[in-house]
Scaffold this active site. Structure first.
Site, PDB file in Angstrom:
ATOM      1  N   GLY A   1       0.799  -1.222   0.000  1.00 39.67           N
ATOM      2  CA  GLY A   1       0.000   0.000   0.000  1.00 39.67           C
ATOM      3  C   GLY A   1       0.827   1.265   0.000  1.00 39.67           C
ATOM      4  N   GLY A   2       2.114   1.159  -0.340  1.00 42.60           N
ATOM      5  CA  GLY A   2       2.947   2.343  -0.472  1.00 42.60           C
ATOM      6  C   GLY A   2       3.193   3.074   0.830  1.00 42.60           C
TER       7      GLY A   2
ATOM      8  CB  SER B   1       3.596  -3.429  -3.082  1.00 45.89           C
ATOM      9  OG  SER B   1       3.734  -2.140  -3.626  1.00 45.89           O
TER      10      SER B   1
END
Length: 536
Positions: A121-122, A204
Site C-alpha cells: 500500500g505504499g 509491494s
C-alpha cells in the site's frame, strides 16, 4: 487421547469456538473441522491520544472472553483530497492481528511452520486487507499457520521531523510490524504454530518492509524469522529526519498547529477527523508535482541506519533463505494512462525521484523514452508504456534483481521469479502482467479481498496450485522445491558468477526457468548504480 481429539473435532465442527488464552486476554474464534481462525485480536495498545506518533505499546489486560470473529478496523490511509472523511471500517485504533491454523494442529498443540504476511500500500494505505489465510493453509496440506495484521501508515506511522525524533518515535509503522512479529514469536505456539519457524513475506510496500526488516538495526538478527519472501519489493525515495522536516512543517501549517508553542502536542491533541482532513499528498522537495506516495520509512540511524541499497551492499542484512521477484509490467498501474509525451513521462519519474540529475534523466530517456518503445493501446498515450517500463524496472524489478545477487554472493540460498501470467483483458488494454497480481495465485482468488481477474477462475486457474506449491514449500522447508506440485519444474537458485541471473518464469502451462536477458541486465546495472543517489 485419540478419542478425545476426535470428540473435540466433532464439537468444533458443530460450532463450538476455539479459545486461546494469552497473557493479557482470552480470545475465542471460529472453526470448522479443518480450519480454525481468530481475527481482530489486539497485538498492541490503541495508538491514540498520547500514544499518537509513539511506538507500539503492549496491549492492555482484558477481562472475560474476547470475541475474535470479526476483523478489526483498518489503519487510516492518506486521503485523496482535503477534508475527506475517514473511510468506513478504518480507525486510528487499528493494531489488530489475525491467525489461521489447521484445527487439528491447534487442538493437538502441533508446531507448524508460520507465514507472517505484511500488506502493501505504499506506506500510505493497507492495500491487502483481511486476506483469508485458509486457502494457503489448505494448499499446504494443512501444514502451516498463516498470520496477517495491520500496521500504521501515512503520518500515523511514518511522520518524521526533529520534533518527532525528540518528543515521539520515528518509523512507527515498521515498529508495529516488529511488535506483531514479536507477538507471533511469543504466542503462536498456542495456535499450533512453531515460534522458531517463522517466514516473513509481503508485497509491494510489504515487500519493501521485508527488506527493511532484513536490514533492521544494521542486520542484527534477533531470531524473529528464518526465511523471507518479497513480492514486487518497492524501492522508493527514503529520506533522513532533516530531509523529512518539510512534511511535518506542511502538516502543522495546514492544521493550524504552527500557531501553537508546542506543535507536536497540538497534532496529538487534534481530533482524528481534523488531522485526517489535512492528511494529503504534497510534492517532495525539488519535485514538480505530487508523488504517488509521500510517506515512507525514515533513516533514523537506529532501526533504519541507511538507504536500503547501501545497507545490503555493505553486508548489513540478516542471512536467511530468500525469495525476491516481480511482474513483467510493474509500472503500468502507476503511470497515468494518458501519458502522451516525453515531458510528461519525465515529470512523472521526477515526481517520484526528485534527486534524479539531468544526466541520469538523459540516460533514462535513451534506455526507455524513445519512439522505438512507444506502443498504441486503446485510450492510452504513446509514452504510457515506455514510462511504465522505466518506472517498473527502477522501483521494483531491478532492486529485486540486485537483492537476489547480493544474497547469492553471500552464499545464502536465493530464488527469484518473473511472474508473467497473461490475463486477456489486462493484456488487451495494455496493462500486461501488473504489479502484485501474483497475490491472486499465492493466496487463491477466493481468498483475497480485492477483485481478482476473471481468468484466475478460467484460463489461468491452473497457475494457482503451481504457485501455491512453491510458496507453501518455501514456508515449510525454506526451499520452494521440496513440496512443490509434482508436475511443476524445479526452481533453481539465482546462482552466482557465470551461473547467475537464473529465475523462474511463471506463466500458465508455460512455467520454466529463464535467464535474465542481457538487455535487462544492462539496464538494471545502470539503475542499481544510481540507486543510492536516488535515495533508494
Amino acid at each position: 487421547m485419540l478419542a478425545l481429539l476426535c470428540l473435540s473435532l466433532v464439537s468444533l465442527a458443530l460450532g463450538r469456538s476455539p479459545v486461546v488464552h494469552l497473557n493479557y486476554a482470552s480470545y475465542h474464534g471460529r472453526s470448522t473441522s479443518e480450519i480454525s481462525q481468530w481475527v481482530g485480536m489486539r497485538y498492541a495498545a490503541a495508538p491514540v491520544g498520547d500514544l499518537r506518533f509513539e511506538g507500539p505499546q503492549d496491549p492492555p489486560v482484558a477481562t472475560g472472553l474476547q470475541q475474535a470473529t470479526q476483523h478489526g478496523a483498518l489503519c487510516i490511509p492518506v486521503a485523496g483530497k482535503r477534508n475527506a472523511a475517514i473511510p468506513s471500517n478504518h480507525a486510528e485504533d487499528c493494531l489488530f492481528i489475525d491467525v489461521y491454523a489447521p484445527t487439528e494442529a491447534y487442538l493437538s498443540n502441533a508446531s507448524l511452520p508460520v507465514y507472517f504476511f505484511i500488506q502493501g500500500g505504499g506506506f500510505a494505505a493497507l492495500s491487502n486487507p483481511n486476506y483469508n489465510g485458509s486457502g494457503l493453509v489448505q494448499a499446504s496440506g494443512n501444514n502451516i499457520v498463516v498470520v496477517t495484521f495491520n500496521y500504521r501508515v501515512g503520518p500515523y506511522g511514518f511522520l518524521a521531523s526533529e520534533e518527532i525524533e525528540q518528543g515521539a518515535s520515528l518509523n512507527n509503522g515498521l515498529k508495529d510490524q516488529l511488535k506483531a512479529l514479536k507477538w507471533v514469536k511469543k504466542h503462536i505456539s498456542k495456535f499450533g504454530g512453531n515460534p522458531d519457524h517463522i517466514v516473513i513475506g509481503g508485497d509491494s510496500a510489504g515487500g519493501a518492509s521485508v527488506t527493511f526488516l532484513l536490514s533492521a538495526y544494521g542486520g542484527r538478527d534477533e531470531g524473529l524469522f528464518i526465511g523471507a519472501a518479497a513480492e514486487s519489493q518497492s524501492f522508493g525515495t527514503v529520506l533522513n529526519v532533516a530531509e523529512s522536516q518539510f512534511s511535518y512543517n506542511r502538516l502543522v501549517t495546514r492544521t493550524g498547529c504552527n500557531e501553537t508553542e508546542n506543535t507536536l502536542e497540538c497534532l496529538r491533541g487534534l481530533d482524528v477527523s481534523e488531522l485526517q482532513s489535512e492528511n494529503i499528498v504534497t510534492p517532495l522537495p525539488g519535485a514538480p508535482g505530487n508523488p504517488l506516495y509521500l510517506y515512507s520509512p525514515t533513516i533514523d540511524g537506529d532501526l533504519v541506519q541507511d538507504h536500503t541499497y547501501t545497507l545490503f551492499q555493505q553486508g548489513k542484512f540478516i542471512k536467511v533463505p530468500v525469495i525476491f521477484g516481480d511482474d513483467t509490467n510493474e509500472g503500468t498501474i502507476f503511470v497515468p494512462v494518458g501519458t502522451s509525451s516525453v515531458g510528461q513521462a519525465e515529470e512523472f519519474i521526477k515526481d517520484q525521484f526528485p534527486s534524479m540529475s539531468k544526466d541520469q534523466m538523459i540516460k533514462i530517456h535513451k534506455m526507455y523514452l524513445n519512439k522505438n518503445q512507444t506502443k498504441e493501446f486503446p485510450n492510452a498515450g504513446p509514452y504510457w508504456r515506455p514510462a511504465s517500463n522505466a518506472y517498473g524496472e527502477l522501483r521494483y524489478i531491478c532492486p529485486g534483481v540486485h537483492m537476489s545477487s547480493i544474497y547469492a554472493a553471500a552464499g545464502v540460498p536465493s530464488w527469484n521469479y518473473h511472474y508473467a501470467v497473461l490475463d486477456p483483458d489486462d493484456d488487451t488494454k495494455g496493462f500486461g502482467t501488473t504489479h502484485t497480481v501474483e497475490v491472486n495465485a499465492i493466496w487463491g482468488p477466493d481468498y483475497v479481498s480485492t477483485n481478482p481477474p476473471d481468468s484466475y477462475y478460467t484460463s489461468n486457474a491452473a497457475i494457482v496450485p503451481v504457485v501455491q506449491g512453491y510458496w507453501t514449500s518455501f514456508i515449510r522447508s525454506l526451499n520452494p522445491n521440496t513440496h512443490r506440485v509434482a508436475s511443476s519444474p524445479r526452481w533453481r537458485t539465482w546462482g552466482d558468477g557465470d551461473d547467475a541471473y537464473n529465475r523462474i518464469f511463471l506463466r500458465t502451462n508455460h512455467t520454466r526457468m529463464e535467464k535474465v536477458s542481457d538487455e535487462q541486465q544492462e539496464r538494471c546495472n545502470y539503475l542499481i548504480s544510481i540507486g543510492v543517489e536516488l535515495r533508494q
